[in-house]
Write an enzyme that holds these catalytic residues in place. Sequence first.
Site, PDB file in Angstrom:
ATOM      1  N   SER A 143       0.497  -1.381   0.243  1.00  0.00           N
ATOM      2  CA  SER A 143      -0.234   0.181   0.433  1.00  0.00           C
ATOM      3  C   SER A 143       0.738   1.445  -0.321  1.00  0.00           C
ATOM      4  CB  SER A 143      -1.025  -0.132   1.383  1.00  0.00           C
ATOM      5  OG  SER A 143      -2.298   0.834   1.133  1.00  0.00           O
ATOM      6  N   GLU A 238     -10.265  -4.019  -6.060  1.00  0.00           N
ATOM      7  CA  GLU A 238      -9.477  -2.755  -5.158  1.00  0.00           C
ATOM      8  C   GLU A 238      -9.520  -1.613  -6.352  1.00  0.00           C
ATOM      9  OE1 GLU A 238      -5.974  -2.507  -4.231  1.00  0.00           O
ATOM     10  OE2 GLU A 238      -4.773  -5.055  -5.020  1.00  0.00           O
ATOM     11  N   HIS A 268      -7.481  -5.292  -1.789  1.00  0.00           N
ATOM     12  CA  HIS A 268      -6.239  -4.711  -0.960  1.00  0.00           C
ATOM     13  C   HIS A 268      -5.098  -5.584  -0.775  1.00  0.00           C
ATOM     14  CE1 HIS A 268      -3.723  -1.042  -0.819  1.00  0.00           C
ATOM     15  NE2 HIS A 268      -3.892  -0.583   0.148  1.00  0.00           N
TER      16      HIS A 268
END
Length: 296
Positions: A143, A238, A268
């Site tokens: 991320s 995502e 995600h």
Amino acid sequence: MSKAQRAQVDAILRQPRPAPRNLEEMRAGYAATQAQMAVSDGIRTSETTLGDRRALLVEPTERARPGTILYFHGGAWSLGSPETALPLTSALVSRTGARALSVDYRLAPENPYPAAVDDGANAYHALLKNGEDPARIALVGDSAGGSLAVTTALRARESGLPAPAAVVAFSGCFDLTLSGESMDTKGETDPIFTREMLGPLAGMYCAGQDPRHPHLSPALSADLTGFPAMLLQAGTNEVLLDDSARLAARAIDAGVDAVLDVTAEVPHVFQSFAGILDEAGQAIDRAALFLSQHLR
């Protein structure tokens, strides 16, 4: 394809939760959620420092193989710690035999951009000063940490430092203008994020800086010429899917060896669900193979 497992993960992520009242509650909630994820066997951890930041050293209990994974945790630049990333770092260490150093970089909004990038660059520089061979260092993150893996490599090049061996990002956020097409097309299928949710978090990190800056939106404006080999993993459920797709295309246009690895109907950072979702473990296996190939 494990449809039942994917549905289970989606249901877990969509469970109603009390809305956090402030950033401290968000941080505590994120830490509590990550603490429920499985940590791989066959590893040991200890605290150390890298540059001027705390780091978590994750090592195999058996004889280590050459190589260092410099890891950057996720959490939208404002949440998380090396401990919240331990499910992922332990999985990579157990599969590759290499050690990982997970950096406790400074968080926004207390420390907005460029603090986290500075910490990543200082950590990489510290490894080199300690005698690490750059050809045996990989920059990895999930991320926001995936973005930091890329921007640390950019900063290293800008500083005249040798390039690392590889960069790996799990569901990286590479466009803080939030302009990717998947921000709209995946808004209903993403069980975690929407553009409206990500906007304030991106704003806290950018803190008035132009979000199109290469360190903030490398998918839009980074010069990736001479970059190390890259593996970018993402899921089709995502909103950040196009971030990885556009960065991979940009890398390929610059002559970089880049692999875009997309798994269908997963969310995600789905790799965190290893042990619940078969595809999570398989994706980590592929990432570990990529790292082993480039850290030889």
